[in-house]
Design an enzyme around this catalytic site. Sequence first.
Site, PDB file in Angstrom:
ATOM      1  N   LYS A  14     -25.072  49.929  44.112  1.00  9.13           N
ATOM      2  CA  LYS A  14     -26.072  50.974  44.362  1.00  9.13           C
ATOM      3  C   LYS A  14     -26.909  51.229  43.119  1.00  9.13           C
ATOM      4  O   LYS A  14     -26.495  50.966  41.987  1.00  9.13           O
ATOM      5  CB  LYS A  14     -25.431  52.289  44.835  1.00  9.13           C
ATOM      6  CG  LYS A  14     -24.455  52.954  43.846  1.00  9.13           C
ATOM      7  CD  LYS A  14     -25.091  53.809  42.789  1.00  9.13           C
ATOM      8  CE  LYS A  14     -24.056  54.331  41.799  1.00  9.13           C
ATOM      9  NZ  LYS A  14     -24.621  54.857  40.548  1.00  9.13           N
ATOM     10  N   ASP A 142     -18.637  57.827  44.321  1.00  5.29           N
ATOM     11  CA  ASP A 142     -19.585  56.853  44.868  1.00  5.29           C
ATOM     12  C   ASP A 142     -18.987  55.993  45.989  1.00  5.29           C
ATOM     13  O   ASP A 142     -19.694  55.168  46.564  1.00  5.29           O
ATOM     14  CB  ASP A 142     -20.061  55.888  43.766  1.00  5.29           C
ATOM     15  CG  ASP A 142     -20.849  56.594  42.685  1.00  5.29           C
ATOM     16  OD1 ASP A 142     -21.417  57.662  42.952  1.00  5.29           O
ATOM     17  OD2 ASP A 142     -20.895  56.057  41.554  1.00  5.29           O
TER      18      ASP A 142
END
Length: 307
Positions: A14, A142
């Site tokens: 990401k 995350d």
Amino acid sequence: MARSDEVTVRAPAKINLELRVGVPRADGFHELATVFHAVSLFDDVTATEREEGITVTVEGMQADLVPLDGSNLAVRAARLLAERTGIEAGVHLHVHKGIPVAGGMAGGSADAAATLVACDILWRCGLSRDELVTLAGELGSDVPFALLGGTAIGTGRGERLTPALARGDYHWVLAVADHGLSTPAVYAEADRLRAERVLPEPRVSDQLMQALRAGDPAALGRVLVNDLQPAACSLAPTLRRTLTVGRQAGALGGLVSGSGPTVAFLARDTEHALDVAVALSASGVCRDVRRAHGPVPGARVVEPVHG
Ligand code: C5P
């Protein structure tokens, strides 16, 4: 032909298109408002059934930097799933890394997310997506996003997700540093640098959401922002030079990814990305330059790469 005692799951890296960081909370985490964007660098986790024990091996990019003990996030994910479901079987996890290690791109989180999905199938736990997301949130801020993928707004410590309305495909150039940065150290440095300031409630900007809805890379490039960037640059001053080189090469925008030290640059299209990548490589400011596009899906089953 897929084997029934083996499952391979692929999970993406990401970038945080915007990362707004508030004050530290009582639990030590910081309140965030962020826009996660999954890009096409992937880790693959192959889970193979064993009678007992959880073991891990790692190959690929910077594999030697990944711990193989109980602190490995894939091992922690398998252990958590086994504990919560009462499963007694074991597993061997083989991680193939394509995501920079300790690079601010959530590589460890991708391994954890991929392991949850792989072991859930292998051990026939039958957890729902929501149950997997809850376990993911326990493993790290995350990890839920690595399950979801795409483009999403994250709040809380980053684990509460809402898919974002986003159009278009974005082309990224990633400057990978020759060292890692510790996430807690970067947050601590941000607190130190901002100690005198009254911090606003973290909030994602309307301009960024508009740029995403319009699918407008030039507008998006102008509003990329990361509150951790000054702290990452303070701990790793060479990042300032990397940012300058990418901008001078014509990138639409650039920012440190998460807690760094990877720097992400946005390009207009594939060809432009190649130009920016060549300029970064030639300048010698980083260890490695990778190109990627986003958004891409979250953790999903794939055929194993090696037979
Ligand atoms: O959740 P995760 O394990 O990825 O977090 C790693 C470290 O990053 C935490 O221990 C904390 O120091 C820092 N962190 C934070 N606030 C967040 C997310 C992470 O302070 N919202």
